[in-house]
Motif scaffolding. Structure first.
Motif, PDB file in Angstrom:
ATOM      1  N   ILE A  65       0.848  -1.189   0.000  1.00 23.41           N
ATOM      2  CA  ILE A  65       0.000   0.000   0.000  1.00 23.41           C
ATOM      3  C   ILE A  65       0.884   1.239   0.000  1.00 23.41           C
ATOM      4  O   ILE A  65       2.055   1.193   0.369  1.00 23.41           O
ATOM      5  N   THR A  71      -1.221   7.599   7.166  1.00 25.58           N
ATOM      6  CA  THR A  71      -1.424   6.151   7.215  1.00 25.58           C
ATOM      7  C   THR A  71      -1.578   5.682   8.664  1.00 25.58           C
ATOM      8  O   THR A  71      -0.692   5.927   9.488  1.00 25.58           O
ATOM      9  N   THR A 115       2.690  -1.461   4.475  1.00 23.56           N
ATOM     10  CA  THR A 115       2.939  -2.876   4.230  1.00 23.56           C
ATOM     11  C   THR A 115       4.337  -3.188   4.737  1.00 23.56           C
ATOM     12  O   THR A 115       5.309  -2.568   4.319  1.00 23.56           O
ATOM     13  N   ASP A 244      -4.363  -8.722   5.171  1.00 22.15           N
ATOM     14  CA  ASP A 244      -4.704  -7.332   4.832  1.00 22.15           C
ATOM     15  C   ASP A 244      -5.156  -6.585   6.085  1.00 22.15           C
ATOM     16  O   ASP A 244      -6.110  -5.815   6.062  1.00 22.15           O
ATOM     17  N   ASN A 281      -0.550  -5.572   6.536  1.00 21.30           N
ATOM     18  CA  ASN A 281      -1.146  -4.626   5.576  1.00 21.30           C
ATOM     19  C   ASN A 281      -0.880  -5.030   4.132  1.00 21.30           C
ATOM     20  O   ASN A 281      -0.528  -4.203   3.282  1.00 21.30           O
ATOM     21  N   ASN A 283      -1.944  -5.900   0.489  1.00 22.26           N
ATOM     22  CA  ASN A 283      -3.053  -5.524  -0.379  1.00 22.26           C
ATOM     23  C   ASN A 283      -3.538  -6.753  -1.150  1.00 22.26           C
ATOM     24  O   ASN A 283      -2.986  -7.112  -2.192  1.00 22.26           O
TER      25      ASN A 283
END
Length: 318
Positions: A65, A71, A115, A244, A281, A283
Motif C-alpha cells: 500500500i 497512514t 505494508t 490485509d 497490511n 493488499n
C-alpha cells in the motif's frame, strides 16, 4: 489504538509470566543454536522453481500500500517525507553549464508502517527472542547485532491466499473473528489448495478497505489468526504469514478460557517461538477478486543493516 496501548501496559506482568513458563520449550531453534533466519531456511531452489511453475498468465500484482503522513499505524509510529534540493534550493542556476537541478528525499519514518515485514528481532517473550537470544545480547540503539532484517534471503515461494471474506460471505470480516485450525483447513479445502512447507500464506479479510473510510476502526481491532491457527501454520513449515490487516492476529485478543489470553500472543508463536515471518497490511483485494489462490510470491526487502522491520512492496505473479 489507544485502547490497545493501555492494554499492553496493563498486561505486561502477565506476558512476562507466560514467557517465563514457555522459555524452555522453544529454543534452541531446530535450525541450530546459531541460526538467525528461522523459517527462511525453507526457501530452497526447489521452492523457487515450483513457485515459477504457477505463472500462467503473467499478471503481476502489487501487494503493498502507499504510505503517507496519515497512514494509520500502531502508536507511536509515523512517517514523513521531505523533498530537498541540496545546495541549490529554488535556483535555476543548478550545476555546471547544463544548469542541472535535482530533487532528493529524506524519510523520517518508523519502518513498521504500511505494508511491512516483521523480522525475527521484533517480538520477544520476556527478555528472550528467537533462538533464546536475550535482548541485551543483540539489541542496540544503533542496530541489531543479530536477527537483523538485512539477513533475510529473498523470498521466492508459492503464495497461498485464503479468502476468509468469501468463506464468511461478507465484504469485510468482523473484528474479533479468529482463524484457527478448523477455519484455515476449511477454506483451504474449499479453494482446493494444500498448505505446504515453504509457502507464504496470506489471509484476505477485506479489512484494508477501511483504512481510509474508517481509520479509527481499522487501527484498533481486526479479524485474524488465533493462537491455535498460528501453531498450525508453523507446524506446516510456512515461511511467512500475512494478511490485509495491521497486526495479522485477531483483536480483541483471544481469551484463554475465561482468563486474559495476553497481548500479541500470535506474534510470539510465529516470530520468536516459530521463526516465522509476519507480513502486515498486504493488499489482497485484487488477488481475491481474481480468485488467485496460488501464485508466485516475490519479496526482496530493504537491507538496512540491523533493522527490526522493513516497509515492503511484495509482488504476486500468476
Amino acid at each position: 489504538m489507544k485502547r490497545i496501548r493501555k492494554s499492553l501496559i496493563g498486561a505486561a506482568a502477565l506476558c512476562l509470566s507466560l514467557g517465563a513458563a514457555a522459555q524452555a520449550n522453544w529454543y534452541p531453534s531446530k535450525f541450530g543454536a546459531n541460526d538467525e533466519i528461522g523459517a527462511a531456511n525453507y526457501l530452497t531452489p526447489a521452492v523457487a522453481l515450483n513457485a515459477a511453475k504457477l505463472v500462467k498468465t503473467g499478471k503481476v500484482y502489487s501487494l503493498g500500500i502507499t504510505v503517507s503522513t496519515t497512514t494509520p499505524a500502531f502508536p507511536p509510529r509515523t512517517c514523513s517525507i521531505y523533498i530537498v534540493q541540496p545546495g541549490q534550493t529554488g535556483s535555476a542556476e543548478g550545476l555546471g553549464p547544463t544548469h542541472t537541478t535535482y530533487n532528493d528525499d529524506i524519510l523520517n519514518c518508523w519502518t513498521g508502517i504500511g505494508t511491512q515485514l516483521d523480522g525475527l528481532g521484533h517480538i520477544g517473550v520476556g527478555d528472550r527472542y528467537y533462538n533464546g537470544l536475550k535482548w541485551g545480547e543483540f539489541a542496540n540503539i544503533s542496530g541489531l547485532k543479530k536477527l537483523g532484517a538485512d539477513k533475510i534471503p529473498p523470498m521466492v515461494a508459492r503464495g497461498v491466499l485464503l479468502d476468509m471474506a468469501a468463506h464468511y460471505g461478507v465484504d469485510v470480516v468482523k473484528e474479533g473473528t479468529a482463524f484457527n485450525v478448523a477455519e484455515i483447513d476449511a477454506v483451504a479445502k474449499k479453494q482446493g489448495v494444500e498448505i505446504k512447507q515453504g509457502d507464504v500464506v496470506i489471509f484476505h479479510t477485506g479489512w484494508l478497505s477501511l483504512i481510509e473510510k474508517d481509520p479509527k476502526r481499522f487501527g484498533s481491532v481486526e479479524p485474524g489468526i488465533g493462537r491455535e491457527g498460528a501453531r498450525h501454520l508453523v507446524s506446516k513449515g510456512v515461511v511467512a504469514v500475512g494478511a490485509d490487516t495491521w497486526a495479522v492476529e485477531v483483536i480483541p485478543f483471544e481469551k484463554d478460557g475465561d482468563k486474559d489470553g495476553g497481548i500479541f500472543g500470535v506474534h510470539q508463536i510465529l516470530i520468536p517461538m516459530g521463526g516465522t515471518y509476519i507480513l502486515e497490511n498486504i493488499n489482497t483485494a485484487e488477488l481475491a477478486k481474481d480468485k488467485a489462490y496460488e501464485f508466485m510470491f516475490v519479496l526482496g526487502q530493504n537491507k538496512y543493516q540491523g533493522a527490526v522491520q522493513s516497509m515492503i512492496n511484495p509482488v504476486a505473479i500468476r
